[in-house]
Design a protein around this motif. Structure first.
Motif, PDB file in Angstrom:
ATOM      1  N   GLY A 126       0.802  -1.214   0.000  1.00 40.67           N
ATOM      2  CA  GLY A 126       0.000   0.000   0.000  1.00 40.67           C
ATOM      3  C   GLY A 126       0.831   1.258   0.000  1.00 40.67           C
ATOM      4  O   GLY A 126       2.027   1.239   0.301  1.00 40.67           O
ATOM      5  N   ALA A 127       0.164   2.339  -0.343  1.00 36.97           N
ATOM      6  CA  ALA A 127       0.788   3.655  -0.367  1.00 36.97           C
ATOM      7  C   ALA A 127       0.528   4.351   0.959  1.00 36.97           C
ATOM      8  O   ALA A 127      -0.476   4.085   1.622  1.00 36.97           O
ATOM      9  N   GLY A 159       6.063  19.658   8.900  1.00 37.46           N
ATOM     10  CA  GLY A 159       5.082  20.190   7.960  1.00 37.46           C
ATOM     11  C   GLY A 159       5.159  19.621   6.548  1.00 37.46           C
ATOM     12  O   GLY A 159       4.247  19.810   5.762  1.00 37.46           O
ATOM     13  N   LYS A 160       6.246  18.918   6.209  1.00 36.11           N
ATOM     14  CA  LYS A 160       6.353  18.309   4.882  1.00 36.11           C
ATOM     15  C   LYS A 160       5.903  16.852   4.956  1.00 36.11           C
ATOM     16  O   LYS A 160       5.772  16.282   6.040  1.00 36.11           O
ATOM     17  N   ALA A 161       5.693  16.246   3.793  1.00 34.97           N
ATOM     18  CA  ALA A 161       5.333  14.830   3.727  1.00 34.97           C
ATOM     19  C   ALA A 161       5.878  14.242   2.424  1.00 34.97           C
ATOM     20  O   ALA A 161       5.953  14.934   1.411  1.00 34.97           O
ATOM     21  N   VAL A 162       6.274  12.978   2.488  1.00 38.96           N
ATOM     22  CA  VAL A 162       6.836  12.279   1.339  1.00 38.96           C
ATOM     23  C   VAL A 162       5.959  11.073   1.024  1.00 38.96           C
ATOM     24  O   VAL A 162       5.717  10.240   1.896  1.00 38.96           O
ATOM     25  N   PRO A 163       5.478  10.962  -0.239  1.00 40.11           N
ATOM     26  CA  PRO A 163       4.706   9.777  -0.607  1.00 40.11           C
ATOM     27  C   PRO A 163       5.624   8.557  -0.680  1.00 40.11           C
ATOM     28  O   PRO A 163       6.751   8.654  -1.168  1.00 40.11           O
ATOM     29  N   CYS A 164       5.135   7.447  -0.160  1.00 39.68           N
ATOM     30  CA  CYS A 164       5.936   6.223  -0.088  1.00 39.68           C
ATOM     31  C   CYS A 164       5.088   5.004  -0.419  1.00 39.68           C
ATOM     32  O   CYS A 164       3.864   5.045  -0.300  1.00 39.68           O
ATOM     33  N   LEU A 165       5.754   3.940  -0.789  1.00 38.74           N
ATOM     34  CA  LEU A 165       5.110   2.637  -0.921  1.00 38.74           C
ATOM     35  C   LEU A 165       5.625   1.742   0.189  1.00 38.74           C
ATOM     36  O   LEU A 165       6.826   1.727   0.476  1.00 38.74           O
ATOM     37  N   LEU A 166       4.720   1.022   0.817  1.00 45.26           N
ATOM     38  CA  LEU A 166       5.098   0.016   1.800  1.00 45.26           C
ATOM     39  C   LEU A 166       5.222  -1.324   1.093  1.00 45.26           C
ATOM     40  O   LEU A 166       4.355  -1.698   0.289  1.00 45.26           O
ATOM     41  N   TRP A 167       6.305  -2.015   1.376  1.00 43.76           N
ATOM     42  CA  TRP A 167       6.554  -3.347   0.824  1.00 43.76           C
ATOM     43  C   TRP A 167       6.673  -4.331   1.983  1.00 43.76           C
ATOM     44  O   TRP A 167       7.238  -3.998   3.024  1.00 43.76           O
ATOM     45  N   LYS A 222       0.884   5.354   8.521  1.00 44.45           N
ATOM     46  CA  LYS A 222      -0.466   4.786   8.437  1.00 44.45           C
ATOM     47  C   LYS A 222      -0.556   3.858   7.234  1.00 44.45           C
ATOM     48  O   LYS A 222      -0.076   4.178   6.159  1.00 44.45           O
ATOM     49  N   LEU A 223      -1.175   2.707   7.438  1.00 47.15           N
ATOM     50  CA  LEU A 223      -1.525   1.785   6.357  1.00 47.15           C
ATOM     51  C   LEU A 223      -3.036   1.608   6.470  1.00 47.15           C
ATOM     52  O   LEU A 223      -3.505   0.937   7.383  1.00 47.15           O
ATOM     53  N   GLY A 224      -3.759   2.292   5.588  1.00 47.39           N
ATOM     54  CA  GLY A 224      -5.204   2.344   5.739  1.00 47.39           C
ATOM     55  C   GLY A 224      -5.520   3.127   7.002  1.00 47.39           C
ATOM     56  O   GLY A 224      -5.080   4.250   7.177  1.00 47.39           O
ATOM     57  N   LYS A 225      -6.238   2.503   7.929  1.00 49.15           N
ATOM     58  CA  LYS A 225      -6.582   3.174   9.190  1.00 49.15           C
ATOM     59  C   LYS A 225      -5.657   2.772  10.340  1.00 49.15           C
ATOM     60  O   LYS A 225      -5.789   3.257  11.449  1.00 49.15           O
ATOM     61  N   ILE A 280      12.498   7.072 -10.669  1.00 49.66           N
ATOM     62  CA  ILE A 280      11.663   7.498  -9.537  1.00 49.66           C
ATOM     63  C   ILE A 280      10.362   8.115 -10.059  1.00 49.66           C
ATOM     64  O   ILE A 280       9.279   7.823  -9.544  1.00 49.66           O
ATOM     65  N   LEU A 281      10.467   8.950 -11.092  1.00 52.21           N
ATOM     66  CA  LEU A 281       9.290   9.600 -11.675  1.00 52.21           C
ATOM     67  C   LEU A 281       8.282   8.557 -12.170  1.00 52.21           C
ATOM     68  O   LEU A 281       7.072   8.696 -11.948  1.00 52.21           O
ATOM     69  N   GLU A 282       8.762   7.499 -12.787  1.00 52.52           N
ATOM     70  CA  GLU A 282       7.871   6.420 -13.247  1.00 52.52           C
ATOM     71  C   GLU A 282       7.151   5.787 -12.060  1.00 52.52           C
ATOM     72  O   GLU A 282       5.952   5.499 -12.123  1.00 52.52           O
ATOM     73  N   GLY A 283       7.877   5.593 -10.952  1.00 49.77           N
ATOM     74  CA  GLY A 283       7.263   5.056  -9.736  1.00 49.77           C
ATOM     75  C   GLY A 283       6.181   5.982  -9.201  1.00 49.77           C
ATOM     76  O   GLY A 283       5.093   5.536  -8.819  1.00 49.77           O
ATOM     77  N   TYR A 284       6.465   7.280  -9.188  1.00 53.76           N
ATOM     78  CA  TYR A 284       5.471   8.281  -8.759  1.00 53.76           C
ATOM     79  C   TYR A 284       4.230   8.212  -9.647  1.00 53.76           C
ATOM     80  O   TYR A 284       3.094   8.203  -9.151  1.00 53.76           O
ATOM     81  N   ASN A 285       4.434   8.179 -10.958  1.00 57.43           N
ATOM     82  CA  ASN A 285       3.315   8.167 -11.899  1.00 57.43           C
ATOM     83  C   ASN A 285       2.459   6.916 -11.745  1.00 57.43           C
ATOM     84  O   ASN A 285       1.234   7.003 -11.690  1.00 57.43           O
ATOM     85  N   LYS A 286       3.095   5.753 -11.650  1.00 55.38           N
ATOM     86  CA  LYS A 286       2.336   4.496 -11.523  1.00 55.38           C
ATOM     87  C   LYS A 286       1.561   4.421 -10.217  1.00 55.38           C
ATOM     88  O   LYS A 286       0.495   3.843 -10.158  1.00 55.38           O
ATOM     89  N   ALA A 287       2.120   5.037  -9.160  1.00 54.74           N
ATOM     90  CA  ALA A 287       1.447   5.009  -7.845  1.00 54.74           C
ATOM     91  C   ALA A 287       0.411   6.122  -7.718  1.00 54.74           C
ATOM     92  O   ALA A 287      -0.345   6.155  -6.763  1.00 54.74           O
ATOM     93  N   GLY A 288       0.399   7.055  -8.688  1.00 47.23           N
ATOM     94  CA  GLY A 288      -0.535   8.174  -8.616  1.00 47.23           C
ATOM     95  C   GLY A 288      -0.119   9.244  -7.617  1.00 47.23           C
ATOM     96  O   GLY A 288      -0.954  10.001  -7.120  1.00 47.23           O
ATOM     97  N   PHE A 289       1.189   9.324  -7.316  1.00 50.95           N
ATOM     98  CA  PHE A 289       1.698  10.323  -6.377  1.00 50.95           C
ATOM     99  C   PHE A 289       1.828  11.681  -7.060  1.00 50.95           C
ATOM    100  O   PHE A 289       1.973  11.772  -8.275  1.00 50.95           O
ATOM    101  N   ASP A 290       1.833  12.733  -6.257  1.00 51.23           N
ATOM    102  CA  ASP A 290       2.002  14.104  -6.735  1.00 51.23           C
ATOM    103  C   ASP A 290       3.457  14.306  -7.166  1.00 51.23           C
ATOM    104  O   ASP A 290       4.361  14.382  -6.328  1.00 51.23           O
ATOM    105  N   THR A 291       3.688  14.398  -8.485  1.00 50.79           N
ATOM    106  CA  THR A 291       5.054  14.539  -8.995  1.00 50.79           C
ATOM    107  C   THR A 291       5.656  15.898  -8.629  1.00 50.79           C
ATOM    108  O   THR A 291       6.869  16.071  -8.702  1.00 50.79           O
TER     109      THR A 291
END
Length: 150
Positions: A29-30, A56-64, A92-95, A122-133
């Motif tokens: 999950g993201a 105040g910042k946040a980084v989009p990530c994938l959990l494996w 957080k993973l879901g709730k 990395i950009l391809e990973g962002y795009n496939k996950a739907g993250f804010d590039t």
């Protein structure tokens, strides 16, 4: 076999790269790593990604979900313990709140820009996950801006 949650924010967001590096790893999950910022260190044209505390910042990530064999492979790819160290963070993973292992770059390297190849993976990973590039583009700008004075 013990499973570990691993938090990917850079090169290992890319599904093909992870399939090659860690064939038994499963994306679960993201999530967002809150109060951290994404930056690139290692000099211009060869810098690699890391995250560091930044309110105040946040980084989009994938959990494996990874096995000990996957972790050993990641340790080699990430240059553990010389280039990166490991830390356990809560996300957080879901709730649910879960603990995950993340690689953080050791201090002592200059900020810089990534190679076009590294950035595009990395950009391809962002795009496939739907993250804010925009977050990724801002990280490159922040890594250049702070480096201009050196």
């Amino acid at each position: 076999m013990n499973k570990t949650l691993y938090l990917a924010y850079g090169f290992n967001l890319n599904l093909e790269q992870m399939a090659h590096r860690c064939p038994t790893a499963k994306p679960v999950g993201a999530t967002m790593l809150r109060d951290y910022g994404l930056l690139f260190y290692g000099g211009n044209g060869g810098a690699v990604a890391t995250v560091e505390p930044c309110k105040g910042k946040a980084v989009p990530c994938l959990l494996w979900e990874i096995t000990s064999d996957d972790e050993a492979a990641l340790d080699r790819y990430e240059g553990f313990p010389f280039l990166y160290r490991k830390k356990t963070v809560k996300v957080k993973l879901g709730k649910k709140n879960v603990e995950a292992m993340v690689y953080l770059m050791n201090e002592g390297r200059p900020l810089g820009t990534p190679s076009c190849h590294y950035y595009s993976i990395i950009l391809e990973g962002y795009n496939k996950a739907g993250f804010d590039t925009g977050i990724l583009k801002q990280a490159v700008e922040d890594s250049m801006e702070e480096n201009d004075g050196q």
